[in-house]
Design an enzyme around this catalytic site. Structure first.
Site, short mmCIF file in Angstrom:
data_model
loop_
_atom_site.label_atom_id
_atom_site.label_comp_id
_atom_site.label_asym_id
_atom_site.label_seq_id
_atom_site.Cartn_x
_atom_site.Cartn_y
_atom_site.Cartn_z
N GLN A 66 -16.88 -10.75 67.17
CA GLN A 66 -15.90 -10.74 65.91
C GLN A 66 -14.54 -10.15 66.39
O GLN A 66 -13.72 -10.41 65.55
CB GLN A 66 -16.33 -9.87 64.67
CG GLN A 66 -16.43 -8.25 65.27
CD GLN A 66 -17.26 -7.52 64.02
OE1 GLN A 66 -18.27 -7.45 63.96
NE2 GLN A 66 -16.29 -6.87 63.26
N CYS A 72 -18.01 -8.67 60.28
CA CYS A 72 -19.23 -8.37 60.53
C CYS A 72 -20.29 -9.04 59.85
O CYS A 72 -21.22 -9.15 60.10
CB CYS A 72 -19.75 -6.69 60.79
SG CYS A 72 -19.21 -5.79 59.29
N HIS A 368 -20.77 -1.37 58.37
CA HIS A 368 -20.87 -2.34 59.36
C HIS A 368 -22.29 -2.97 58.83
O HIS A 368 -23.08 -2.48 58.63
CB HIS A 368 -21.01 -1.59 60.65
CG HIS A 368 -21.03 -2.73 61.57
ND1 HIS A 368 -19.89 -3.70 61.83
CD2 HIS A 368 -21.62 -3.04 62.99
CE1 HIS A 368 -20.23 -4.57 63.01
NE2 HIS A 368 -21.42 -3.95 63.63
N ASN A 390 -25.81 -6.99 67.47
CA ASN A 390 -24.31 -6.80 67.12
C ASN A 390 -23.37 -7.88 67.19
O ASN A 390 -23.91 -9.00 67.62
CB ASN A 390 -23.91 -5.55 67.82
CG ASN A 390 -22.90 -4.65 67.11
OD1 ASN A 390 -22.13 -5.34 66.13
ND2 ASN A 390 -22.97 -3.24 67.09
#
Length: 449
Positions: A66, A72, A368, A390
């Protein structure tokens, strides 16, 4: 205040003497001042418990990044989407455009903001509600329900159909000037209303403002494609998808996910949110006609059970958490046992508030969103460690993956998104039929990942 509340010289002397009387304090001082708090508090035994081995695991494509943006929740959502595409067409890897939903999220959030301004013309400008609305009208962050609304309305496109731009990779400047413009719009609408402008005139003014928002977004991100060509080849270089698609057609063909089947389950133990009830957040959303968000609040154990059920069916799980708590960022480890902060300082810092108190006192909220893609189980089938994809690139953590321990899940995971078929009949009935309790706009469950 009186003079008796002031810090005195004797107070400082007592504190100094108490500090230097303990050898551990001197060692901690030297370590922390040299390498920093988390590095000094790092517990090797806790780190060792985060080995990347799992009993249930889904296989994903290459890592996404990102970069310098707060997208996110979009990356997590698109990573759950692309998993289906990769699996369906036997692809080595695949990536959906993250700039495409960014464009429409900014557009829809601008419209949502201006609608809120028109709905609050009688509110005092110095009141808490107006301060909240004006503080961050088009944040990069979002919730699953908001992404679902975007996808249902606009579909998705491959990354090649709308690639990243300087303003999507780093949204700071675009957000700054769009926010300034929208605050100016709010001022103009309120001034016009004070001057006696009709509802029709205010609506016409807003329509012109939205045209200018579109102008700004196209300048920063490019124009979203209305139709595009696709040619996908599988691991064996065989052409498996070929044709021209609209974004909605491509979502149906390449992803094929029943979006309305996926619901947001939260775990917030505060006194104002009893478990086994539904909640929404006032004035939180993006697509006006889709409405806001809807949560079912359950105990952490149920979030784990639901996540494991979906992973067992070979499907990843979108989740939201307070990522920076007890986090070894470079190693990609979220584990309460991996950092001995209270032992380092000699008194309770991490342990001074429980989960509910952290929410009530502004110490924690969802910051997040990522994707659960695996879980390690003990001999009784209970979770011990979770694998996390992630969206910070392959150089982060362990080739883009993190781990989180099960105790960390209890403390800092606030939301999972799962197919409602995994809910019990009673839970599903509550989610679908109960009138949701409306939380204040600034409630921590209204935070945007």
């Amino acid at each position: 205040m009186t003079t008796s509340t002031a810090i005195t010289a004797s107070d400082l002397t007592a504190a100094r003497e108490a500090f230097f009387a303990e050898r551990a304090n001197i060692v901690a001082k030297n370590a922390v001042s040299s390498v920093g708090i988390r590095a000094a508090a790092r517990t090797p035994e806790g780190v060792a418990a985060n080995a990347m081995s799992f009993d249930i695991e889904v296989t994903q494509g290459e890592r996404t990044n990102q970069e310098r943006s707060g997208r996110c929740w979009m990356f997590a959502s698109l990573n759950t989407f692309r998993f289906r595409t990769i699996k369906k067409f036997n692809l080595k890897t695949f990536e959906l455009s993250q700039a495409y939903p960014l464009f429409f999220d900014k557009l829809e959030k601008s419209n949502w903001f201006l609608e809120n301004i028109l709905d609050t013309l009688d509110e005092p400008l110095d009141g808490r509600l107006m301060a909240f609305l004006l503080a961050d009208p088009i944040s990069d962050g979002g919730q699953w329900d908001m992404f679902r609304a975007l996808t249902k309305k606009y579909g998705v496109v491959p990354k090649e159909a709308m690639p990243e731009t300087a303003c999507s990779r780093n949204t700071t400047e675009m957000d700054k000037y769009l926010t300034r413009y929208l605050r100016g719009c709010a001022k103009r609408l309120r001034t016009a209303a004070e001057g006696g402008a009709s509802a029709e005139q205010l609506a016409a003014d807003k329509k012109q403002m939205m045209s200018e928002v579109w102008h700004l977004l196209v300048t920063c991100l490019g124009e979203p494609p209305a139709r595009f060509d696709v040619r996908l080849r599988d691991k064996d270089d065989k052409l498996v998808l070929n044709g021209s698609f609209t974004p909605q057609e491509f979502f149906a063909e390449a992803v094929g996910m029943e979006l309305d089947d996926y619901v947001s389950i939260i775990s917030a133990p505060t006194a104002d949110k009893p478990f086994n009830h539904t909640y929404t957040v006032s004035r939180l959303g993006n697509v006006v006609e889709a409405g806001g968000v809807r949560y079912l609040n359950l105990v952490p154990q149920r979030l784990k059970e639901l996540a494991i059920a979906q992973l067992s069916d070979d499907l990843p799980v979108w989740f939201g958490c307070d990522v920076d708590q007890n986090f070894l960022r470079d190693e990609g480890i979220m584990d309460c046992a991996a950092l001995g902060l209270d032992e380092l300082f000699g008194f309770a810092i991490e342990g001074c508030l429980d989960k509910a108190e952290r929410l009530d006192y502004g110490e924690s909220l969802m910051t997040h969103a990522m994707v659960l893609e695996g879980v390690k189980l003990d001999s009784e089938g209970k979770p011990q460690l979770w694998k996390v994809e992630n969206s910070w690139g392959e150089d982060h953590g362990r080739k883009g993956f993190d781990t989180l321990s099960d105790p960390w899940f209890d403390e800092y995971v606030y939301q999972v998104v799962v197919d409602k078929k995994y809910l019990t009949d009673a839970e599903r009935d509550i989610y679908e039929t109960e009138e949701a309790t409306v939380l204040a706009p600034w409630d921590p469950m209204g935070s945007l990942a």
